[in-house]
Design a protein around this motif. Structure first.
Motif, mmCIF file in Angstrom:
data_model
loop_
_atom_site.group_PDB
_atom_site.id
_atom_site.type_symbol
_atom_site.label_atom_id
_atom_site.label_comp_id
_atom_site.label_asym_id
_atom_site.label_seq_id
_atom_site.Cartn_x
_atom_site.Cartn_y
_atom_site.Cartn_z
ATOM 1 N N GLN B 33 0.901 -1.124 -0.011
ATOM 2 C CA GLN B 33 0.122 -0.041 -0.291
ATOM 3 C C GLN B 33 0.748 1.356 0.040
ATOM 4 O O GLN B 33 1.962 1.236 0.467
ATOM 5 N N PHE B 88 4.683 7.214 2.129
ATOM 6 C CA PHE B 88 5.015 6.020 2.808
ATOM 7 C C PHE B 88 4.552 4.612 1.891
ATOM 8 O O PHE B 88 3.401 4.741 1.458
ATOM 9 N N ASN B 92 2.573 -5.833 4.874
ATOM 10 C CA ASN B 92 1.900 -6.588 6.219
ATOM 11 C C ASN B 92 2.432 -7.957 6.198
ATOM 12 O O ASN B 92 2.770 -8.678 5.109
ATOM 13 N N ASN B 95 -1.476 -9.649 10.503
ATOM 14 C CA ASN B 95 -2.194 -8.557 10.744
ATOM 15 C C ASN B 95 -1.444 -7.382 11.321
ATOM 16 O O ASN B 95 -1.966 -6.385 11.633
ATOM 17 N N GLN B 96 -0.223 -7.543 10.982
ATOM 18 C CA GLN B 96 0.788 -6.463 11.368
ATOM 19 C C GLN B 96 1.299 -5.765 10.312
ATOM 20 O O GLN B 96 1.755 -6.153 9.111
ATOM 21 N N PHE B 97 1.104 -4.258 9.885
ATOM 22 C CA PHE B 97 1.523 -3.509 9.328
ATOM 23 C C PHE B 97 3.037 -2.855 9.515
ATOM 24 O O PHE B 97 2.951 -2.472 10.381
ATOM 25 N N TYR B 98 3.890 -2.963 8.383
ATOM 26 C CA TYR B 98 5.128 -2.452 8.525
ATOM 27 C C TYR B 98 5.305 -1.269 7.339
ATOM 28 O O TYR B 98 5.052 -1.303 6.402
ATOM 29 N N PHE B 99 5.547 0.038 7.818
ATOM 30 C CA PHE B 99 5.838 1.087 7.074
ATOM 31 C C PHE B 99 7.163 1.287 6.725
ATOM 32 O O PHE B 99 8.073 1.236 7.483
ATOM 33 N N GLY B 100 7.159 1.642 5.616
ATOM 34 C CA GLY B 100 9.075 2.300 5.187
ATOM 35 C C GLY B 100 9.054 3.452 5.859
ATOM 36 O O GLY B 100 8.143 4.271 6.458
ATOM 37 N N THR B 101 10.207 4.096 5.993
ATOM 38 C CA THR B 101 10.629 5.139 6.618
ATOM 39 C C THR B 101 10.075 6.453 5.824
ATOM 40 O O THR B 101 10.266 7.435 6.435
#
Lengths: 117, 109
Positions: B33, B88, B92, B95-101
């Motif tokens: 996303q 950004f 995922n 159920n955990q989303f990880y965002f770029g910096t």
């Protein structure tokens, strides 16, 4: 619809104090989550919930508690504030968590800017 | 956990120039996303890519998902001052989303 509402907008705490950041959504979303945003580090997941009565830890859960007694509300509690918890906190919700290939988009609140001195 | 690397961290462009930000993962992603955060604001969902090699366009914005589903890019053609903000990517694991910096875009009029 108000969407995702966070309160307060700003908060200053002294080290050792406790407080609760409020998050409410009126979209009947099952999935709710808390992120902290620090310069140069993007958004990091603190805790999340896939439905009322269900919570789980994210990437950086230490020092924070959550509960999900209703679909609408997902408060974040700081147990004993530390300067390292100075950050901007965002609550986000979506229809569901994830399926194998598709995620419902996250809807974010306006954020709470927290300073711990 | 999932790590999504995003580059560059900052980008300053003259209005009218193009802009690209890249996200890379060491593992195969189920989807990715993209979000935009205006200064002082909150992240707002832009788009989701699911299929290998997928390309989607939104006016001047072009989003691509790599063939191996390990990388993605966002390209803005002929930037405008309204494009200012931080972009950004997010992936995922469960159920955990990880965002770029994030990539902070400044557009110089």
């Amino acid at each position: 619809n108000a969407g995702v509402t966070q309160t307060p907008k700003f908060q200053v705490l002294k080290t050792g104090q406790s407080m609760t950041l409020q998050c409410a959504q009126d979209m009947n979303h099952e999935y709710m989550s808390w992120y902290r945003q620090d310069p140069g580090m993007g958004l990091r997941l603190i805790h999340y919930s896939v439905g009322a009565g269900i919570t789980d830890q994210g990437e950086v859960p230490n020092g924070y508690n959550v509960s999900r007694s209703t679909t609408e509300d997902f408060p974040l509690r700081l147990l004993s504030a530390a300067p390292s918890q100075t950050s901007v906190y965002f609550c986000a919700s979506s229809w569901t968590g994830t399926t194998s290939s598709y995620n419902s988009p996250l809807h974010f609140g306006n954020g709470t800017r927290l300073t711990v001195t | 956990g999932q790590q999504v690397m995003q580059i560059p961290q900052y980008q300053h462009v003259q209005e009218g120039e193009d802009f690209t930000t890249y996200c890379n993962s060491s593992t195969t992603l189920s989807n990715i996303q993209w979000y935009k955060q205006r200064p002082g604001g909150h992240p707002v969902f832009l788009i989701q890519l699911v299929k290998s090699g997928e390309v989607k366009k939104q006016k001047r914005l072009t989003f691509q998902f790599g063939e191996a589903k390990k990388n993605s890019s966002l390209h803005i053609t002929a930037t405008q001052t309204t494009d200012v903000g931080t972009y950004f990517c997010a992936a995922n694991t469960g159920n955990q989303f990880y965002f770029g910096t994030g990539t902070s875009l400044t557009v110089i009029p």
